[in-house]
Design a protein around this motif. Structure first.
Motif, short mmCIF file in Angstrom:
data_model
loop_
_atom_site.label_atom_id
_atom_site.label_comp_id
_atom_site.label_asym_id
_atom_site.label_seq_id
_atom_site.Cartn_x
_atom_site.Cartn_y
_atom_site.Cartn_z
N ALA A 58 0.84 -1.21 0.00
CA ALA A 58 0.00 0.00 0.00
C ALA A 58 0.87 1.25 0.00
CB ALA A 58 -0.94 0.00 1.21
N THR A 59 1.98 1.21 0.71
CA THR A 59 2.88 2.35 0.77
C THR A 59 3.56 2.59 -0.58
OG1 THR A 59 3.25 2.03 3.13
CG2 THR A 59 4.90 3.32 1.95
N VAL A 60 3.92 1.52 -1.27
CA VAL A 60 4.50 1.66 -2.61
C VAL A 60 3.48 2.35 -3.53
CG1 VAL A 60 5.26 0.39 -4.66
CG2 VAL A 60 6.17 -0.21 -2.41
N ILE A 61 2.23 1.91 -3.45
CA ILE A 61 1.17 2.54 -4.25
C ILE A 61 1.05 4.01 -3.85
CG2 ILE A 61 -1.34 2.60 -4.65
CD1 ILE A 61 -1.26 -0.51 -4.23
N ASP A 62 0.98 4.27 -2.55
CA ASP A 62 0.84 5.62 -2.02
C ASP A 62 1.98 6.52 -2.50
OD1 ASP A 62 0.16 7.86 -0.47
OD2 ASP A 62 0.75 6.94 1.42
N PHE A 63 3.22 6.07 -2.32
CA PHE A 63 4.37 6.88 -2.68
C PHE A 63 4.48 7.07 -4.19
CE2 PHE A 63 5.44 6.59 1.64
CZ PHE A 63 6.51 7.42 1.92
N ALA A 64 4.19 6.04 -4.97
CA ALA A 64 4.27 6.16 -6.43
C ALA A 64 3.30 7.22 -6.93
CB ALA A 64 3.99 4.81 -7.08
N VAL A 65 2.06 7.14 -6.45
CA VAL A 65 1.07 8.14 -6.86
C VAL A 65 1.47 9.52 -6.35
CG1 VAL A 65 -1.35 8.86 -6.60
CG2 VAL A 65 -0.80 6.44 -7.02
N TYR A 66 1.94 9.61 -5.10
CA TYR A 66 2.36 10.88 -4.51
C TYR A 66 3.46 11.53 -5.34
CZ TYR A 66 4.28 14.10 -0.99
OH TYR A 66 4.74 15.21 -0.33
N PHE A 67 4.49 10.77 -5.69
CA PHE A 67 5.61 11.35 -6.42
C PHE A 67 5.23 11.74 -7.85
CE2 PHE A 67 8.21 9.15 -3.12
CZ PHE A 67 8.67 10.32 -2.53
N VAL A 68 4.37 10.96 -8.48
CA VAL A 68 3.90 11.36 -9.81
C VAL A 68 3.13 12.67 -9.71
CG1 VAL A 68 2.27 10.76 -11.67
CG2 VAL A 68 3.90 9.06 -10.84
N LEU A 69 2.26 12.76 -8.73
CA LEU A 69 1.45 13.98 -8.57
C LEU A 69 2.28 15.19 -8.20
CD1 LEU A 69 -1.70 12.53 -6.76
CD2 LEU A 69 -1.49 13.19 -9.16
N THR A 70 3.26 15.02 -7.30
CA THR A 70 4.05 16.18 -6.88
C THR A 70 5.19 16.49 -7.84
OG1 THR A 70 5.43 14.78 -5.44
CG2 THR A 70 3.57 15.94 -4.40
N ASP A 71 5.96 15.48 -8.22
CA ASP A 71 7.18 15.72 -8.99
C ASP A 71 6.96 15.78 -10.50
OD1 ASP A 71 8.35 15.69 -6.52
OD2 ASP A 71 9.44 13.81 -6.80
N VAL A 72 5.99 15.05 -10.99
CA VAL A 72 5.75 15.03 -12.44
C VAL A 72 4.68 16.05 -12.83
CG1 VAL A 72 5.01 13.61 -14.40
CG2 VAL A 72 6.46 12.61 -12.62
N ILE A 73 3.57 16.03 -12.11
CA ILE A 73 2.44 16.90 -12.45
C ILE A 73 2.54 18.26 -11.75
CG2 ILE A 73 -0.08 17.11 -12.41
CD1 ILE A 73 -0.21 14.06 -12.71
N GLY A 74 3.15 18.28 -10.57
CA GLY A 74 3.33 19.55 -9.86
C GLY A 74 2.19 19.95 -8.94
N ILE A 75 1.43 18.98 -8.46
CA ILE A 75 0.33 19.25 -7.54
C ILE A 75 0.89 19.53 -6.14
CG2 ILE A 75 -1.69 18.19 -6.42
CD1 ILE A 75 -2.25 16.73 -9.02
N HIS A 76 0.27 20.42 -5.39
CA HIS A 76 0.68 20.74 -4.02
C HIS A 76 0.77 19.46 -3.19
CE1 HIS A 76 0.30 22.29 0.12
NE2 HIS A 76 0.89 23.37 -0.37
N TYR A 77 1.77 19.38 -2.33
CA TYR A 77 2.05 18.14 -1.61
C TYR A 77 0.89 17.67 -0.73
CZ TYR A 77 3.25 20.79 2.66
OH TYR A 77 3.22 21.59 3.77
N LEU A 78 0.11 18.55 -0.14
CA LEU A 78 -0.99 18.11 0.71
C LEU A 78 -2.16 17.56 -0.12
CD1 LEU A 78 -1.03 20.84 3.52
CD2 LEU A 78 -0.25 18.46 3.69
N ILE A 79 -2.41 18.15 -1.27
CA ILE A 79 -3.45 17.62 -2.16
C ILE A 79 -2.99 16.27 -2.73
CG2 ILE A 79 -4.71 18.00 -4.32
CD1 ILE A 79 -4.57 21.04 -3.62
N ALA A 80 -1.73 16.20 -3.13
CA ALA A 80 -1.19 14.94 -3.65
C ALA A 80 -1.27 13.85 -2.59
CB ALA A 80 0.26 15.14 -4.10
N ASN A 81 -0.99 14.20 -1.34
CA ASN A 81 -1.06 13.22 -0.26
C ASN A 81 -2.49 12.73 -0.06
OD1 ASN A 81 0.33 11.79 1.96
ND2 ASN A 81 -1.10 12.97 3.22
#
Length: 128
Positions: free
Chosen positions: A18-41
């Motif tokens: 679940a954490t791998v899923i969580d972190f993968a989606v988080y990093f794509v949203l923050t680092d690739v797409i540029g979404i704010h870290y709290l929304i990405a979380n």
């Protein structure tokens, strides 16, 4: 005690996936797409929670709910997950803004805090 240790190991395995899923989606949203870290979380946590519910109730916890009561179990799980999200969001915000850990280390620290919360509350309220 042996059962508790085995259960915690299973919880850990499900949690790692679940954490791998969580972190993968988080990093794509923050680092690739540029979404704010709290929304990405919020989004990554929500997606991983769906997997976590399915795997936890299938492999980790022996449900005390059967039949129609499964809906009650799901409501309890989602409620606990929302509380866990609150714990994680607050921890992440504190780690990033007060401890200045950055979003990556903040996410790691916040995940650790919410993991303990999730195990204790799910064991207490969902297991027979």
């Amino acid at each position: 005690m042996k059962h508790l240790i085995e259960q915690f190991i299973k919880f850990g395995i499900v949690g790692v996936v679940a954490t791998v899923i969580d972190f993968a989606v988080y990093f794509v949203l923050t680092d690739v797409i540029g979404i704010h870290y709290l929304i990405a979380n919020l989004l990554s946590f929500s997606i991983s929670t769906v997997f976590n519910y399915w795997a936890s109730m299938r492999y980790v916890f022996e449900s005390k709910y059967v039949g129609k009561d499964r809906a009650r179990e799901a409501v309890i799980f989602v409620t606990l997950s929302i509380l866990g999200l609150g714990v994680q969001q607050l921890s992440l915000w504190l780690a990033v803004t007060k401890l200045l850990l950055g979003t990556t280390f903040g996410k790691i620290a916040a995940t650790a805090v919410s993991m303990v919360f999730n195990f204790v509350t799910r064991k207490w309220l969902l297991e027979k």
